[in-house]
Scaffold this motif. Sequence first.
Motif, mmCIF file in Angstrom:
data_model
loop_
_atom_site.group_PDB
_atom_site.id
_atom_site.type_symbol
_atom_site.label_atom_id
_atom_site.label_comp_id
_atom_site.label_asym_id
_atom_site.label_seq_id
_atom_site.Cartn_x
_atom_site.Cartn_y
_atom_site.Cartn_z
ATOM 1 N N PHE A 72 45.856 44.410 34.626
ATOM 2 C CA PHE A 72 46.366 44.486 36.000
ATOM 3 C C PHE A 72 46.219 43.140 36.708
ATOM 4 C CE2 PHE A 72 45.311 45.184 40.508
ATOM 5 C CZ PHE A 72 46.505 45.737 40.953
ATOM 6 N N TYR A 73 45.005 42.580 36.709
ATOM 7 C CA TYR A 73 44.753 41.325 37.432
ATOM 8 C C TYR A 73 45.420 40.134 36.749
ATOM 9 C CZ TYR A 73 41.466 43.649 40.528
ATOM 10 O OH TYR A 73 40.910 44.462 41.469
ATOM 11 N N ASN A 85 44.509 31.921 40.868
ATOM 12 C CA ASN A 85 43.270 31.560 40.161
ATOM 13 C C ASN A 85 42.202 32.638 40.340
ATOM 14 O OD1 ASN A 85 41.605 30.011 38.604
ATOM 15 N ND2 ASN A 85 41.138 28.528 40.189
ATOM 16 N N PHE A 86 42.127 33.220 41.561
ATOM 17 C CA PHE A 86 41.176 34.293 41.850
ATOM 18 C C PHE A 86 41.442 35.508 40.950
ATOM 19 C CE2 PHE A 86 40.704 38.283 44.286
ATOM 20 C CZ PHE A 86 39.319 38.333 44.392
ATOM 21 N N TYR A 87 42.708 35.937 40.874
ATOM 22 C CA TYR A 87 43.041 37.101 40.045
ATOM 23 C C TYR A 87 42.784 36.816 38.557
ATOM 24 C CZ TYR A 87 45.254 39.394 44.039
ATOM 25 O OH TYR A 87 45.477 40.004 45.242
ATOM 26 N N SER A 88 43.059 35.576 38.144
ATOM 27 C CA SER A 88 42.820 35.204 36.748
ATOM 28 C C SER A 88 41.346 35.292 36.390
ATOM 29 C CB SER A 88 43.323 33.778 36.506
ATOM 30 O OG SER A 88 43.022 33.356 35.195
ATOM 31 N N ARG A 89 40.454 34.838 37.296
ATOM 32 C CA ARG A 89 39.002 34.901 37.019
ATOM 33 C C ARG A 89 38.491 36.341 37.067
ATOM 34 N NH1 ARG A 89 38.605 32.281 33.695
ATOM 35 N NH2 ARG A 89 40.853 32.462 33.808
ATOM 36 N N LYS A 90 39.095 37.179 37.936
ATOM 37 C CA LYS A 90 38.728 38.604 37.919
ATOM 38 C C LYS A 90 39.101 39.235 36.584
ATOM 39 C CE LYS A 90 38.902 41.576 41.277
ATOM 40 N NZ LYS A 90 37.530 41.806 41.741
ATOM 41 N N SER A 127 48.133 34.273 30.989
ATOM 42 C CA SER A 127 48.722 34.696 29.712
ATOM 43 C C SER A 127 47.647 34.873 28.643
ATOM 44 C CB SER A 127 49.747 33.663 29.243
ATOM 45 O OG SER A 127 50.785 33.531 30.180
ATOM 46 N N LEU A 128 46.633 34.001 28.692
ATOM 47 C CA LEU A 128 45.538 34.101 27.709
ATOM 48 C C LEU A 128 44.787 35.428 27.869
ATOM 49 C CD1 LEU A 128 44.234 32.294 25.477
ATOM 50 C CD2 LEU A 128 42.538 31.653 27.172
ATOM 51 N N GLU A 129 44.563 35.835 29.116
ATOM 52 C CA GLU A 129 43.883 37.111 29.345
ATOM 53 C C GLU A 129 44.738 38.283 28.855
ATOM 54 O OE1 GLU A 129 40.856 37.376 30.158
ATOM 55 O OE2 GLU A 129 40.564 35.265 30.614
ATOM 56 N N LEU A 180 36.564 38.285 33.981
ATOM 57 C CA LEU A 180 35.291 38.990 34.132
ATOM 58 C C LEU A 180 35.403 40.436 33.646
ATOM 59 C CD1 LEU A 180 32.661 37.796 35.171
ATOM 60 C CD2 LEU A 180 33.062 38.921 37.346
ATOM 61 N N PHE A 181 36.555 41.066 33.876
ATOM 62 C CA PHE A 181 36.748 42.425 33.363
ATOM 63 C C PHE A 181 36.805 42.434 31.836
ATOM 64 C CE2 PHE A 181 38.053 43.715 37.676
ATOM 65 C CZ PHE A 181 37.371 44.915 37.750
ATOM 66 N N THR A 182 37.250 41.321 31.231
ATOM 67 C CA THR A 182 37.265 41.232 29.771
ATOM 68 C C THR A 182 35.868 41.046 29.205
ATOM 69 O OG1 THR A 182 39.503 40.307 29.745
ATOM 70 C CG2 THR A 182 38.137 39.911 27.800
#
Length: 581
Positions: free
Chosen positions: A175-176, A154-159, A197-199, A162-164
């Motif tokens: 990457f994240y 979940n942490f990597y998904s939110r990072k 997957s959405l990111e 935020l990069f998007t």
Amino acid sequence: MYCFQRLEKRSKKHNMKYLLHGLTLLLFQVSFSQKDTIIDFGEKLINENRLTEAISYYNKSLIQSKNDEQQIYLLLGLAEAYKLKLDYDEASVYFLKSYDLIKQTKNPQLEFLYRVKMAEFFRKRTLFLDANEQLIKAEKLLKLHPIDDTNLANFYSRKAALFTEYFFKVDSTFFYANKALELSKKVGDKQGYFYASLEISGVYEEKKEYDKAVEFLEELLDYAKENRLIQEQADAYINYTRVLFKSNQFEKGLKECEEALDFAKINDLFYGEILFTDNIRNFYDKLGNIDKAYEYLEIRLKLTDKYYQIEHGKFLFELEEKYKLTEKENQIKINNLKIVNQNKALASNKIKLYVSLVFILIATVLVFFIAHVLKRTKINNRKLELLSQENEFLLSEANHRINNNLQLVIILIADQLKKSIGSENFQLKNILTKVETISTLHKHLYRNKDKKIIDASKYLSDVKVSFFDTFNDNNIHISFKVAPVDIPSDFAMYLGLLLTELFINSIKHAFVKQDFKEITFDLYEKDNILYFNYSDNGDAILNAKIKPKLIDKLCRQLKIKYHIETENGFSFSFIKPISND
């Protein structure tokens, strides 16, 4: 694609430090492999968007909660439910209650989970700086403690998110998102798998690989439907319809968007309803159905007004409550200080009493003076903060209004254009292109973080696009070279209007009976000097002395000296020092 691997047992570590960390993580997983059916059922209600039921269920379960850790999960579940209902005040209350308990338990796993959820809470409200601050705090915990794979995913998904949305770095997003995807597969986290997957689909969208993005999103829609992930299905619809629009699949996009709007209404997804209504309006506009576009524009404006009224009211209430709480705490501290000083004074003898009284008097005066200064400072800071937030809100609202009004003007002119003929038709086209030039500038300013500068290449390229059909209709070839130059925004508006007027003059006056018609435009910067060169090969005004009135006025606004030649067609050029300091 939907199958996940089970979490494997961690291998033994030779180093005692890693062994202790592993035991800590194992104990947490054992205690909350009983993240029991109570918690699981509540999460199921939220995933199915049965938010009212979830809130009632969590409140009843809180009364019967067995331990602090279970109570923390229940409080976080309540905060999540209120967040999805867009009731951010109640969500904040339950987030704060959960954090108070987390501090008592001193559990790094739960604090890490809290930080990640708070990051998403702030990101949802576009408070990206606050979201990033929460992720930084979570990253510090990650360096000190072993973290459960589900929370880490979940942490990597939110990072990645935020990069998007904030840093705009697609490589970092990819990457994240991939790290989150692998961990989600490993632990069988459906939500984590979906959002990772959405990111990734968003990365393909940014790279304009629309076929891959569409393929990802169609699979995610099926996945969300299969697993009854209501909010996730809405998020997939938002990205899916946007990609269909960008890839010019207007008929298909309209059909999917109408289906998404029905879905949002059925499941009481108010924010999604706003987005899908606006998307339908855009699809109708592209398909040339002006009446329908106008109808959905009116609906969208009503929904937006309702949304901002709700948000603004909640925001002011939240500020007022925080201010009252701070004032009460300060008053309690001052009262406690008085009591301590009085007790010390009563315990002293007569001589010390007099000395103490003097000191108490001085201390009291000083305390009141400091308290008064602090109070005035806090009041002024609160007022400034409130005004700043209100100004940001009003600016955002003004941008929406201006954009909607410009779109409405363009729609009305385009509608009138269809009914006109002859010179009137050409005049309306002139007006339409100028309005579109201003609208294009507004869009670029709205997207830019720095409102003082504009990328001339992107802006003037968009101005050229608005003439695409006209150039094709008149069989005019265009050579268009614009270097990526940052120019002041006030200069950009007149520059866009100047280029628009030059295009219009060439189309209307330059060519008489020519088989090959060509317009050439070149803009570049060298040593802080901007070079502007425009020409056409029209033979209508060969060797004539001309001074176009509107072009001359625009050049005076730009404070430039220009040069016109008509020996081999029409040529217009100027140079101008530029600086964005």
